[in-house]
Design a protein around this motif. Sequence first.
Motif, mmCIF file in Angstrom:
data_model
loop_
_atom_site.group_PDB
_atom_site.id
_atom_site.type_symbol
_atom_site.label_atom_id
_atom_site.label_comp_id
_atom_site.label_asym_id
_atom_site.label_seq_id
_atom_site.Cartn_x
_atom_site.Cartn_y
_atom_site.Cartn_z
ATOM 1 N N LYS A 144 0.843 -1.259 0.082
ATOM 2 C CA LYS A 144 0.027 0.035 0.112
ATOM 3 C C LYS A 144 0.805 1.218 0.186
ATOM 4 O O LYS A 144 0.600 2.194 -0.692
ATOM 5 N N ARG A 145 1.849 1.086 0.829
ATOM 6 C CA ARG A 145 2.802 2.368 0.917
ATOM 7 C C ARG A 145 4.130 1.897 1.241
ATOM 8 O O ARG A 145 4.280 0.975 2.192
ATOM 9 N N THR A 146 5.217 2.810 0.700
ATOM 10 C CA THR A 146 6.515 2.557 0.878
ATOM 11 C C THR A 146 7.129 3.712 1.348
ATOM 12 O O THR A 146 7.171 4.782 1.003
ATOM 13 N N TYR A 147 8.065 3.575 2.671
ATOM 14 C CA TYR A 147 8.711 4.710 3.186
ATOM 15 C C TYR A 147 10.199 4.611 3.326
ATOM 16 O O TYR A 147 10.586 3.282 3.456
ATOM 17 N N SER A 148 10.761 5.662 3.039
ATOM 18 C CA SER A 148 12.368 5.563 3.034
ATOM 19 C C SER A 148 12.759 6.791 3.733
ATOM 20 O O SER A 148 12.406 7.998 3.533
ATOM 21 N N LEU A 149 13.425 6.567 4.827
ATOM 22 C CA LEU A 149 13.700 7.469 5.781
ATOM 23 C C LEU A 149 12.709 8.278 6.492
ATOM 24 O O LEU A 149 12.724 9.599 6.355
ATOM 25 N N GLY A 150 11.593 7.653 6.427
ATOM 26 C CA GLY A 150 10.365 8.315 7.115
ATOM 27 C C GLY A 150 9.455 9.096 6.288
ATOM 28 O O GLY A 150 8.374 9.633 6.559
ATOM 29 N N ARG A 151 9.804 8.858 4.852
ATOM 30 C CA ARG A 151 8.919 9.794 3.913
ATOM 31 C C ARG A 151 8.394 8.686 2.876
ATOM 32 O O ARG A 151 9.054 7.732 2.470
ATOM 33 N N CYS A 152 7.187 8.974 2.534
ATOM 34 C CA CYS A 152 6.332 8.250 1.604
ATOM 35 C C CYS A 152 6.885 8.308 0.520
ATOM 36 O O CYS A 152 6.950 9.411 -0.216
ATOM 37 N N VAL A 153 7.344 7.239 -0.399
ATOM 38 C CA VAL A 153 8.122 7.400 -1.580
ATOM 39 C C VAL A 153 7.264 6.472 -2.751
ATOM 40 O O VAL A 153 7.402 6.581 -3.913
ATOM 41 N N HIS A 154 6.142 5.790 -2.314
ATOM 42 C CA HIS A 154 5.346 5.265 -3.040
ATOM 43 C C HIS A 154 3.825 5.102 -2.192
ATOM 44 O O HIS A 154 3.943 4.543 -1.217
ATOM 45 N N ASN A 155 2.836 5.414 -2.778
ATOM 46 C CA ASN A 155 1.474 5.166 -2.460
ATOM 47 C C ASN A 155 0.636 4.819 -3.456
ATOM 48 O O ASN A 155 0.359 5.441 -4.530
ATOM 49 N N ARG A 156 0.246 3.450 -3.213
ATOM 50 C CA ARG A 156 -0.499 2.659 -4.338
ATOM 51 C C ARG A 156 -1.694 3.440 -4.780
ATOM 52 O O ARG A 156 -2.410 3.594 -6.048
#
Length: 439
Positions: A421-433
């Motif tokens: 559903k969502r991918t986070y990198s260093l606390g930031r959403c970098v992918h939102n389905r």
Amino acid sequence: MSNESHAYRARILHFVDNPLNAGDQAWQYFEDGILWVENGYIRSVGHAVDQLMTLPTYVSIDNYSDHLIIPGFIDTHIHYPQIEMIGAYGEQLLTWLNNYTFPTESQFGDSAYAARISSVFTDELLRNGTTTALVFGTVHPASVNAFFSEAQQRGLRMIAGKVMMDRNAPEEICDTPETGYHHSKRLIERWHGVDRLQYAITPRFAPTSSYEQLEKIAYLFKQYQGLYMHTHLSENTNEVAWALQLFPEATRYLDIYDNYGLLTPRSVFAHGVHLCDEECRRLAETGSSIAHCPTSNLFLGSGLINLNQLFQHGVSVGLGTDIGGGTSFSMFKTMDEAYKIQQLRGATLDPFQALYMATLGGAKALDLDTRIGSFRLNNEADFVILDLQATPLLKFRTPYCKSLRDLLFVLNTLGDDRVVKRTYSLGRCVHNRDGATHL
């Protein structure tokens, strides 16, 4: 980096140790948990009932019922230039390289082309929940500059390097011992240790490097602190025979790399399908790792890896998708095929062990387990939110799971990119389905 303090409430699972060593104590699972992230790092994780008593009032909480939060996936072997040839038909390794791989990689001297492919490739990683990868470029420095620029812009932790090969490949994609050394040196000085980026010295595999080039690689590896060494090993029986023919002084394939001092805790060897006990012992002794790439091994007919042999010798094993010999960016598909390979060997692969290899085990294989791969205090906040009802079949099937092990195995077997559903990198959403990201 995110400068906000935020919490996420859902089911939460992460590993603190290898299940082979610690059994049921290797993971922490919170049926109703809260993950607190601040300024891009993990502040705490635990049961919601406990976390709510200590969480500062200024921290907002996002609630995700019917979701599971895990650390971001870690892909320990992948070729970004090969995304356009994924699913190329009908060959085993050596002819596949000549017929598909080398012609495709010849295009990456074009910076604009490399930048476009880098963007598509990185989108696919994040869409599948992969937050860190060990990545092959091509022989062209432009390929590495393009990929690192893309990763830097998105704030990702990535490791990559320029392919080094000076023989047994078309002239237009070969370097020389001298040019390979100098181009790699400039790339190291430009990118290694910048933001979240690290450099891997990347000989394609022993048969495409001369003695002179391997000497230059060994020298380069000693010149700079913290470099990785990333290559292939014992993927295909014909490859093994060819390597030993080219290096007759070597008793075993691994000896070729070992003779140049290239076995270290930051050395990652893709595949390792056809290894003897002595090679496994030597890998463990030096802290070197194997990247197991099941979809590629099946697609190219390379063989069925003996994971128990590697585990018994204490070799660190991560998972790799090996795009484009591999057929999916999804770690769920990768874990699914890894299980099937062990079934064909008359063995098995526990779903906890598979997920460990895709998260903390991958981080350990990359010597990054004190930074990523778990929700340890002050780790970098790379994580994914998984939708347990992402497909009609999962929505129907998951309520019948009687344990966490059942649920993980169903995800490993039936899951794909739609689950992320969502991918986070260093606390930031970098992918939102479901829509825009917070880039």
